[in-house]
Design an enzyme around this catalytic site. Structure first.
Site, mmCIF file in Angstrom:
data_model
loop_
_atom_site.group_PDB
_atom_site.id
_atom_site.type_symbol
_atom_site.label_atom_id
_atom_site.label_comp_id
_atom_site.label_asym_id
_atom_site.label_seq_id
_atom_site.Cartn_x
_atom_site.Cartn_y
_atom_site.Cartn_z
ATOM 1 N N LYS A 22 0.761 -1.303 0.144
ATOM 2 C CA LYS A 22 0.049 0.024 0.028
ATOM 3 C C LYS A 22 0.747 1.095 0.029
ATOM 4 O O LYS A 22 0.595 2.167 -0.697
ATOM 5 C CB LYS A 22 -0.750 0.024 1.339
ATOM 6 C CG LYS A 22 -1.669 1.467 1.474
ATOM 7 C CD LYS A 22 -2.417 1.320 2.573
ATOM 8 C CE LYS A 22 -1.496 1.984 3.700
ATOM 9 N NZ LYS A 22 -2.020 3.171 4.435
ATOM 10 N N ASN A 23 1.923 1.353 1.034
ATOM 11 C CA ASN A 23 2.676 2.376 1.153
ATOM 12 C C ASN A 23 3.548 2.841 -0.128
ATOM 13 O O ASN A 23 3.927 3.937 -0.340
ATOM 14 C CB ASN A 23 3.573 2.586 2.275
ATOM 15 C CG ASN A 23 2.752 2.622 3.373
ATOM 16 O OD1 ASN A 23 1.715 2.986 3.676
ATOM 17 N ND2 ASN A 23 3.239 2.134 4.599
ATOM 18 N N CYS A 118 -3.661 20.230 9.188
ATOM 19 C CA CYS A 118 -2.499 20.399 10.060
ATOM 20 C C CYS A 118 -1.864 21.561 9.873
ATOM 21 O O CYS A 118 -1.834 21.949 8.924
ATOM 22 C CB CYS A 118 -1.841 19.109 10.124
ATOM 23 S SG CYS A 118 -0.574 18.782 8.582
ATOM 24 N N ARG A 123 5.664 18.538 12.149
ATOM 25 C CA ARG A 123 6.877 17.907 11.596
ATOM 26 C C ARG A 123 6.726 17.292 10.249
ATOM 27 O O ARG A 123 7.406 17.549 9.035
ATOM 28 C CB ARG A 123 7.525 17.115 12.728
ATOM 29 C CG ARG A 123 8.782 16.307 12.492
ATOM 30 C CD ARG A 123 9.186 15.434 13.328
ATOM 31 N NE ARG A 123 8.612 14.129 12.822
ATOM 32 C CZ ARG A 123 8.625 12.972 13.850
ATOM 33 N NH1 ARG A 123 9.322 13.220 14.879
ATOM 34 N NH2 ARG A 123 7.998 11.895 13.431
ATOM 35 N N ASP A 308 5.013 0.121 11.949
ATOM 36 C CA ASP A 308 3.775 -0.296 11.360
ATOM 37 C C ASP A 308 3.367 -1.908 12.006
ATOM 38 O O ASP A 308 2.377 -2.435 11.622
ATOM 39 C CB ASP A 308 3.422 -0.297 10.076
ATOM 40 C CG ASP A 308 3.193 1.063 9.539
ATOM 41 O OD1 ASP A 308 2.614 1.978 10.520
ATOM 42 O OD2 ASP A 308 3.254 1.196 8.337
ATOM 43 N N ARG A 400 -8.517 0.146 4.741
ATOM 44 C CA ARG A 400 -7.519 1.059 4.112
ATOM 45 C C ARG A 400 -6.113 0.204 3.876
ATOM 46 O O ARG A 400 -5.250 0.810 3.181
ATOM 47 C CB ARG A 400 -7.124 2.307 5.137
ATOM 48 C CG ARG A 400 -8.321 3.277 5.264
ATOM 49 C CD ARG A 400 -7.886 4.415 6.369
ATOM 50 N NE ARG A 400 -6.616 4.701 5.846
ATOM 51 C CZ ARG A 400 -5.725 5.038 6.721
ATOM 52 N NH1 ARG A 400 -6.098 4.625 8.102
ATOM 53 N NH2 ARG A 400 -4.707 5.276 6.391
#
Length: 422
Positions: A22-23, A118, A123, A308, A400
């Site tokens: 996914k990433n 945000c 960061r 993760d 997700r």
């Protein structure tokens, strides 16, 4: 909302196919914005985040089609209509910020909403922006959007990330491919997803060296062309399913798995008493007898133990012999699954970024609530080892990051079902 019901029923045996990462896929998809020629991704995961990124690219005028049941994504950005990524889509997923570098590099300007609204000083976003500034970008924050310009095009520069950031490394890497001159990224992330992105960009004609190390050098080119690229195996899904036979016994082969993707994690599994065997088909994890031993873990950037997989590993430590200490060094507030595991009988004491887990003989099924993606699957793993029935609520997080999780676990003998919400 859907729920997942898990009933502990003993050892697992069989094979689980591991999807594309996914990433990695969420990073590869914005790379289409760098070229007016088609980019095709194979081995793509079928997840809601991928659909969100498709929607975002479509809103910019890119053509995105899914083929072969969603495992192939065909994209073309030959006729983009916008360089503005709207808040309504970006707010759904932090990875949306990855369109900023490619749009700025190709068109000299971009407007991208801050993810989740945000502040600019947060960061993760700040590191993306500072890297682009090192390449000559001019940035302004107006009404919740980053307005980025590079009137004469981006120019090569040297930037040292003050903290290792996967997303910021990816954004800067994509932008640098079309910058004039040479860009050097220092203290860059080394994750397999970075290497996968660099490999894809090279297939598109980019000149990149050093990916997989902390210093990446990019020689900018005039333009990139089309390519076809297979998405790397999802190491987080891989590690998650490796924990299934670890937590409830048995032997499972994770098809497509490679030890080099998860060396530190595999070392910890073996220290806990599991057998991990690599073959040309994948990684096989076996726990045929004996107790799980308590093992201390500290999350670190690659090649260290992945943040993760911390929640999932905690589920295993809940039934280990002895006391383990899990230290979270990457993200704050990443122990939200601990109170839910405690509801199942786990003994966990959390102080700041450290959790101490004292193993118990047996977890007990209970209604629990998923707080995020990795917490969702950690509760499912705990349910596999629990006595009785565990009901995991709010599993929309799960979709997700994991495709067909119930089918994959059922195929190796787990008793698990999804119940549609009212």
């Amino acid at each position: 909302m859907d729920s997942i019901i898990v009933t502990g029923n003993g050892p697992l045996k069989g094979e689980i196919p591991i999807a594309g990462a996914k990433n990695a896929c969420l990073t590869l998809m914005p790379a289409t914005l760098l070229s007016d020629e088609p980019l095709t991704l194979t081995n793509a995961p079928r997840l809601s985040d991928i659909r969100t990124m498709s929607q975002l690219l479509g809103s910019l005028g890119a053509e995105v089609s899914t083929l072969q049941g969603g495992q192939v994504i065909a994209m073309s950005s030959h006729a983009l209509t916008s360089q503005r990524a709207e808040y309504d889509i970006v707010r759904k997923m932090r990875a949306s910020i990855l369109v900023l570098g490619p749009l700025l590099a190709r068109f000299g300007h971009a407007e991208v909403s801050l993810p989740g609204g945000c502040a600019i000083g947060a960061r993760p976003v700040d590191l993306h922006l500072r890297a682009l500034e090192a390449m000559g970008a001019e940035l302004e924050l107006k009404e919740g959007y980053v307005h980025a310009t590079a009137p004469g095009g981006l120019k090569g520069g040297t930037y040292k990330f003050p903290l290792v950031s996967v997303g910021a490394t990816e954004n800067a890497l994509m932008a640098a491919t079309l910058a004039k001159g040479t860009t050097v990224l220092k203290n860059a992330a080394r994750e397999p997803e970075i290497v996968d992105l660099a490999t894809c960009l090279r297939r598109m004609g980019a000149q990149i060296e050093g990916d997989g190390t902390s210093t990446i050098t990019i020689q900018g080119v005039e333009r990139l062309h089309g390519a076809t690229h297979p998405v790397v195996t999802d190491r987080i899904e891989l590690g998650t399913y490796m924990l299934a036979p670890a937590i409830c016994g048995g032997e499972v082969t994770c098809l497509g798995g490679r030890r080099d993707l998860l060396a530190a994690f595999c070392d910890k599994l073996e220290a806990a008493g599991l057998t991990v065997t690599e073959t040309d088909r994948g990684l096989t994890v076996a726990r045929n007898n004996g107790d799980i031993r308590a093992v201390d873990v500290a999350t670190e950037p690659f090649p260290g133990f992945p943040t993760d997989l911390q929640a999932q590993f905690m589920a295993l430590m809940c039934i280990a012999k002895g006391k383990s200490v899990l230290e979270e060094k990457i993200f704050e507030n990443r122990f939200m699954h601990a109170p839910e595991l405690i509801r199942m009988g786990a003994k966990i004491d959390v102080h700041g970024g450290t959790a101490t887990v004292e193993g118990v003989e047996r977890l007990k099924g209970a209604p629990v609530m998923a707080t995020d993606l990795r917490a969702s699957v950690s509760l499912i793993l705990a349910g596999l080892a629990a006595e009785g029935e565990t009901i995991v609520n709010r599993v929309y997080h799960l979709d997700r990051g994991y495709e067909h999780v119930e089918d994959k676990l059922r195929a190796v003998g787990a008793k698990i079902e999804r119940v549609a919400g009212q």
